[in-house]
Write an enzyme that holds these catalytic residues in place. Structure first.
Site, PDB file in Angstrom:
ATOM      1  N   ASP A   1       8.720  -5.688  -5.668  1.00 17.26           N
ATOM      2  CA  ASP A   1       9.776  -4.678  -5.783  1.00 17.26           C
ATOM      3  C   ASP A   1       9.998  -4.027  -4.425  1.00 17.26           C
ATOM      4  O   ASP A   1       9.194  -4.209  -3.509  1.00 17.26           O
ATOM      5  CB  ASP A   1       9.462  -3.649  -6.885  1.00 17.26           C
TER       6      ASP A   1
ATOM      7  N   TYR B   1      10.382  -1.481  -1.167  1.00 14.01           N
ATOM      8  CA  TYR B   1       9.608  -0.361  -0.620  1.00 14.01           C
ATOM      9  C   TYR B   1      10.163   0.934  -1.203  1.00 14.01           C
ATOM     10  O   TYR B   1      11.377   1.061  -1.415  1.00 14.01           O
ATOM     11  CB  TYR B   1       9.733  -0.312   0.901  1.00 14.01           C
TER      12      TYR B   1
ATOM     13  N   PHE C   1      10.148  -7.619   1.782  1.00 13.31           N
ATOM     14  CA  PHE C   1       9.260  -7.442   2.937  1.00 13.31           C
ATOM     15  C   PHE C   1       9.966  -6.861   4.162  1.00 13.31           C
ATOM     16  O   PHE C   1       9.324  -6.533   5.155  1.00 13.31           O
ATOM     17  CB  PHE C   1       8.550  -8.752   3.322  1.00 13.31           C
TER      18      PHE C   1
ATOM     19  N   HIS D   1      -1.543 -12.536  -1.260  1.00  7.47           N
ATOM     20  CA  HIS D   1      -0.529 -11.616  -0.739  1.00  7.47           C
ATOM     21  C   HIS D   1      -0.900 -11.173   0.677  1.00  7.47           C
ATOM     22  O   HIS D   1      -2.081 -11.044   0.998  1.00  7.47           O
ATOM     23  CB  HIS D   1      -0.438 -10.402  -1.677  1.00  7.47           C
TER      24      HIS D   1
END
Length: 225
Positions: free
Chosen positions: A67, A69, A80, A190
């Site tokens: 999702d 920031y 990202f 991740h």
């Protein structure tokens, strides 16, 4: 949602989704969220930035995030990625760290805005497209996954020789939507500081992506920013 920008190539493919009950309900939830005085990121003009910037016919790579920031000024509709002038979040710093060792000549950029990748054919797709300010995953149950899963399925079904970058358990759960006989799936932990040292750093996903694209007669991604 009248300010939404969405490229025609996606609008044609996704037109039926916008009238489905889940999407009508999703729009109501977003309206209620704003009526309640909550700030929602990204701004509505950047809600579909991933689709508006990477046109369907240009998609070569799909990078799946979770999702947006949730800090002020960070989210710009590309997973990202952050807006110009915003400090690099920890996961993005690790992405750049991996690029420095994987792609010759890569230098960590001043800006963490990944829009250049989007223009190169990298679909920077968050699974959930909105979030409440300072409240991570707050819109996880709004229904966005129905919409973004459809996007993943459409790319899988209608294109060939694409690369799907699945970083972390959540992104890897989307592998069931992808035809691995037509596409390359690259899995890793991740890039978060909590897990990056358990396999993300050193995964060489960026060079592996380009090797696969070139081997299938496609132009490689210029990862330099």
């Amino acid at each position: 949602m009248s300010e939404i920008k969405l490229h025609e190539s996606w609008k044609e493919i996704l037109i039926d989704e916008f009238s489905k009950p889940y999407f009508v309900d999703l729009k109501k939830k977003l309206v209620e969220e704003k009526k309640s005085g909550n700030i929602v990121f990204p701004p509505s003009t950047q809600l579909f930035s991933a689709l508006d910037t990477t046109h369907f016919d240009k998609v070569k790579v799909v990078l799946i995030g979770q999702d947006p920031y949730h800090g002020a000024g960070q989210a710009n509709g590309l997973c990202f990625s952050v807006n110009d002038g915003i400090a690099h979040p920890p996961s993005l710093m690790n992405i750049f760290k991996e690029l420095q060792t994987d792609i010759a000549g890569f230098k960590t950029p001043v800006s963490g805005n990944l829009k250049k990748w989007a223009h190169e054919g990298v679909l920077l797709l968050n699974s959930t497209l909105t979030v409440r300010s300072n409240n991570a995953n707050s819109h996880a149950n709004f229904g966005w996954q129905n919409f973004t899963d459809k996007i993943i399925e459409i790319v899988s079904q209608n294109k060939k020789n694409s690369v799907f970058l699945l970083w972390g358990a959540y992104a890897q759960s989307k592998s069931k939507l992808i035809n691995s006989s037509k596409h390359l799936i690259l899995n890793s932990v991740h890039p978060s500081p909590l897990s990056a040292y358990r396999g993300f750093l050193g995964c060489k996903h960026f060079s592996k992506t380009n090797e696969y694209l070139v081997s299938n007669g496609l132009k490689p991604i210029d990862w330099k920013l």
